[in-house]
Design an enzyme around this catalytic site. Structure first.
Site, PDB file in Angstrom:
ATOM      1  N   CYS A 113       0.936  -1.109   0.001  1.00 38.48           N
ATOM      2  CA  CYS A 113      -0.035   0.141  -0.091  1.00 38.48           C
ATOM      3  C   CYS A 113       0.832   1.273   0.159  1.00 38.48           C
ATOM      4  O   CYS A 113       0.360   2.337  -0.340  1.00 38.48           O
ATOM      5  CB  CYS A 113      -1.027   0.128   1.177  1.00 38.48           C
ATOM      6  SG  CYS A 113      -2.194  -1.342   1.110  1.00 38.48           S
TER       7      CYS A 113
ATOM      8  N   SER B 235      -4.563  -1.018  -2.722  1.00 45.71           N
ATOM      9  CA  SER B 235      -3.119  -1.080  -2.358  1.00 45.71           C
ATOM     10  C   SER B 235      -2.512   0.295  -2.944  1.00 45.71           C
ATOM     11  O   SER B 235      -2.858   1.211  -3.158  1.00 45.71           O
ATOM     12  CB  SER B 235      -2.833  -2.538  -2.961  1.00 45.71           C
ATOM     13  OG  SER B 235      -1.481  -2.573  -2.432  1.00 45.71           O
TER      14      SER B 235
ATOM     15  N   HIS C  48      -3.685   7.501   1.668  1.00 48.31           N
ATOM     16  CA  HIS C  48      -3.924   6.271   1.371  1.00 48.31           C
ATOM     17  C   HIS C  48      -5.348   5.883   1.951  1.00 48.31           C
ATOM     18  O   HIS C  48      -5.361   5.988   3.202  1.00 48.31           O
ATOM     19  CB  HIS C  48      -2.810   5.495   1.412  1.00 48.31           C
ATOM     20  CG  HIS C  48      -3.291   3.898   1.051  1.00 48.31           C
ATOM     21  ND1 HIS C  48      -3.489   3.498  -0.142  1.00 48.31           N
ATOM     22  CD2 HIS C  48      -3.501   2.831   1.817  1.00 48.31           C
ATOM     23  CE1 HIS C  48      -3.754   2.281  -0.027  1.00 48.31           C
ATOM     24  NE2 HIS C  48      -3.854   1.754   1.232  1.00 48.31           N
ATOM     25  N   PRO C  49      -6.424   5.244   1.205  1.00 46.01           N
ATOM     26  CA  PRO C  49      -7.443   4.744   2.226  1.00 46.01           C
ATOM     27  C   PRO C  49      -7.339   3.302   2.480  1.00 46.01           C
ATOM     28  O   PRO C  49      -7.797   2.475   1.954  1.00 46.01           O
ATOM     29  CB  PRO C  49      -8.564   4.964   0.824  1.00 46.01           C
ATOM     30  CG  PRO C  49      -7.787   4.652  -0.480  1.00 46.01           C
ATOM     31  CD  PRO C  49      -6.518   5.292  -0.205  1.00 46.01           C
ATOM     32  N   GLY C  50      -6.708   3.321   3.677  1.00 45.35           N
ATOM     33  CA  GLY C  50      -6.386   2.031   4.552  1.00 45.35           C
ATOM     34  C   GLY C  50      -7.557   1.415   5.077  1.00 45.35           C
ATOM     35  O   GLY C  50      -7.475   0.078   4.994  1.00 45.35           O
ATOM     36  N   GLY C  51      -8.600   2.044   4.951  1.00 42.70           N
ATOM     37  CA  GLY C  51     -10.010   1.519   5.896  1.00 42.70           C
ATOM     38  C   GLY C  51     -10.390   2.622   6.607  1.00 42.70           C
ATOM     39  O   GLY C  51      -9.820   3.421   7.110  1.00 42.70           O
ATOM     40  N   PRO C  52     -11.473   2.413   6.989  1.00 45.50           N
ATOM     41  CA  PRO C  52     -12.277   3.411   8.200  1.00 45.50           C
ATOM     42  C   PRO C  52     -11.441   3.374   9.238  1.00 45.50           C
ATOM     43  O   PRO C  52     -11.322   4.783   9.629  1.00 45.50           O
ATOM     44  CB  PRO C  52     -13.786   2.594   8.179  1.00 45.50           C
ATOM     45  CG  PRO C  52     -13.936   1.849   6.993  1.00 45.50           C
ATOM     46  CD  PRO C  52     -12.661   1.389   6.669  1.00 45.50           C
TER      47      PRO C  52
END
Length: 370
Positions: free
Chosen positions: A147, A325, A290-294
Site C-alpha cells: 500500500c 493497494s 491512502h484509503p487504508g480502511g475506516p
C-alpha cells in the site's frame, strides 16, 4: 535541513487513473465471497457485517465475477493477473502521457510497482513492448512495498530526477487484489481483505527541473512540484501487514494493530518532516492520503488533528472503488487534482503506510501556471 531550491524540484505533470470495466456493488461481492468460502468455519453474518462496515459501496474486479470460481490454483490466478495487469498498466501510462502532452518515446525511466501478482519479466517490461517505450528506457521494478508503494514510488522517481533533471519518468502501479483472495482461509484478515480491496491501476508522469514543459498539456497536475520526501520504518512491526506465500498463493497478513501504529507514529513523523521545511500541519492546504480502511482513516484524522473533510477525497475513493493497494493513493491524487485543484502557493502532503510497517511522506507545492 532545508527544502531544496525550487529549481531542483521535480514537476508532477499528470496522473492517469484507470479501473477494470467489471464493477459490482459490495453486497454482490459479499455473496460471491461467501460462495467461494463454501463450508468454512465462519458465520455468514460475520462476513456480511464486516463487509458492510468496510466503508466501500462498490468495487471493480480484474475479470468478470463468474470467472473466479474457475481459478483453481495460484498459477491460474497469476496468469489472469499478468494478462489484466499489462492491459490496465498500459492504459494508465498512455492516459497519463497523453494528459502531459508526451509520448512513450519521451520516457527515460519507467518504474513499476505491484504486490498482487508475480511477473518476470516485470510489468514495466511487458508494458514497454505494448506501448512502444524506447529500447534504452531505464526500468525499475519495485516489489514488496504494498500500500505504501504509490507514495514511495513518487518519492523514488523524484530522487532519480534530482540527478537527471532533463529526464521524463513514469511510475505505474497496478494492483489486482481480487485475484489474491483465499478460498480455504476463514481468518478475519481474509474476511476483512475480501471486503476492502479492489482492482485498478494508475500512472504518474514526472519531469526533472530542467525539462521544458511539453505542449499542449491538459493535466491539472502540471503546476504541482515534488519538494522532498521522507521514509520511516517502525522496528518490530514486520507482521503488521504483508503476505504469507504458500501453495495457494498470497495469503493476507493484516494485523489489528495497524490503526494503533498510525495513531502512535503519524503525528510526530509528519511534524518532524514539516518542521525541517519551516512548516507545520496548519500550512498544509491539501492532504492526499491512502484509503487504508475506516479505522485507519479515523486514526489518521486523529493523529493529524484534522476534520473528516480534510481527507474527504480519500473517504470518497474508498467508498467508490475500495482500497487498491499501491494504486489507491494515486487515484486519490488524480481525484484531488481534477476535482479540487490546489490553490497556487499552497503545500500538499501525499501520505501512505504499508508493509514494513512503514510510512512515506511526500511534500508537494502548487505553483502559479507558467
Amino acid at each position: 535541513m532545508t527544502a531544496p531550491p525550487r529549481d531542483r524540484a521535480s514537476r508532477l505533470r499528470s496522473v492517469g487513473a484507470v479501473l477494470p470495466p467489471y464493477r459490482y456493488d459490495q453486497t454482490e461481492l459479499t455473496t460471491m465471497f461467501l460462495d467461494i468460502l463454501g463450508e468454512q468455519d465462519i458465520h455468514p453474518e460475520v462476513v456480511r457485517r464486516t463487509h458492510a462496515n468496510a466503508g466501500v459501496s462498490q468495487r471493480h474486479l480484474a475479470i468478470p465475477a463468474e470467472r473466479y470460481a474457475a481459478l483453481e490454483d495460484f498459477g491460474a490466478a497469476n496468469d489472469a493477473f499478468i494478462e489484466a495487469a499489462v492491459e490496465l498498466g498500459a492504459a494508465a501510462m498512455l492516459d497519463a502521457l497523453s494528459q502531459a502532452g508526451l509520448t512513450p518515446s519521451d520516457v527515460d525511466l519507467v518504474m513499476s510497482t505491484t504486490v498482487t501478482g508475480l511477473a518476470v519479466p516485470s510489468l514495466e517490461a511487458r508494458i514497454a513492448a505494448r506501448i512502444g517505450l524506447r529500447p534504452d528506457v531505464k526500468r525499475v521494478p519495485l516489489v514488496g512495498l504494498g500500500c505504501v508503494a504509490g507514495a514511495a514510488g513518487v518519492a523514488r522517481v523524484h530522487d532519480y530526477l534530482l540527478g537527471h533533471p532533463q529526464d521524463v519518468a513514469v511510475l505505474v502501479a497496478v494492483e489486482l487484489c481480487s485475484l489474491t483472495v483465499q478460498r480455504d482461509d476463514a481468518s478475519m484478515a481474509n474476511v476483512v481483505a475480501s471486503g476492502l480491496f479492489g482492482d485498478g491501476a494508475a500512472a504518474v508522469v514526472l519531469t526533472g527541473a530542467e525539462r521544458e514543459a511539453p505542449s499542449p498539456s491538459t493535466s491539472p497536475g502540471s503546476d504541482v512540484v515534488v519538494v522532498e520526501s521522507r521514509s520511516r520504518m517502525y522496528a518490530g512491526t514486520e507482521r503488521a501487514m504483508g503476505w504469507d506465500i504458500g501453495q495457494t498463493g498470497l495469503k493476507i497478513v493484516l494485523g489489528a494493530e495497524v490503526p494503533g501504529l498510525v495513531l502512535a507514529n503519524l503525528r510526530g513523523d509528519v511534524d518532524g518532516f514539516l518542521a525541517d521545511h519551516g512548516l507545520t500541519r496548519d500550512d498544509i492546504g491539501w492532504w492526499v492520503a491512502h484509503p487504508g480502511g475506516p479505522k485507519v482513516l479515523e486514526a489518521m484524522q486523529d493523529a493529524l488533528e484534522v476534520p473528516r473533510e480534510a481527507l474527504g477525497m480519500t473517504w470518497s475513493s474508498l467508498d467508490r472503488i475500495g482500497n487498491l493497494s499501491s494504486a489507491s493513493v494515486l487515484h486519490v491524487l488524480a481525484d484531488t487534482l481534477r476535482d479540487r485543484p490546489p490553490v497556487p502557493g499552497t503545500h500538499g502532503m501525499l501520505l501512505a503506510m504499508g508493509p514494513g510497517f512503514c510510512l512515506e511522506m511526500v511534500l508537494l507545492h502548487a505553483e502559479e501556471s507558467r
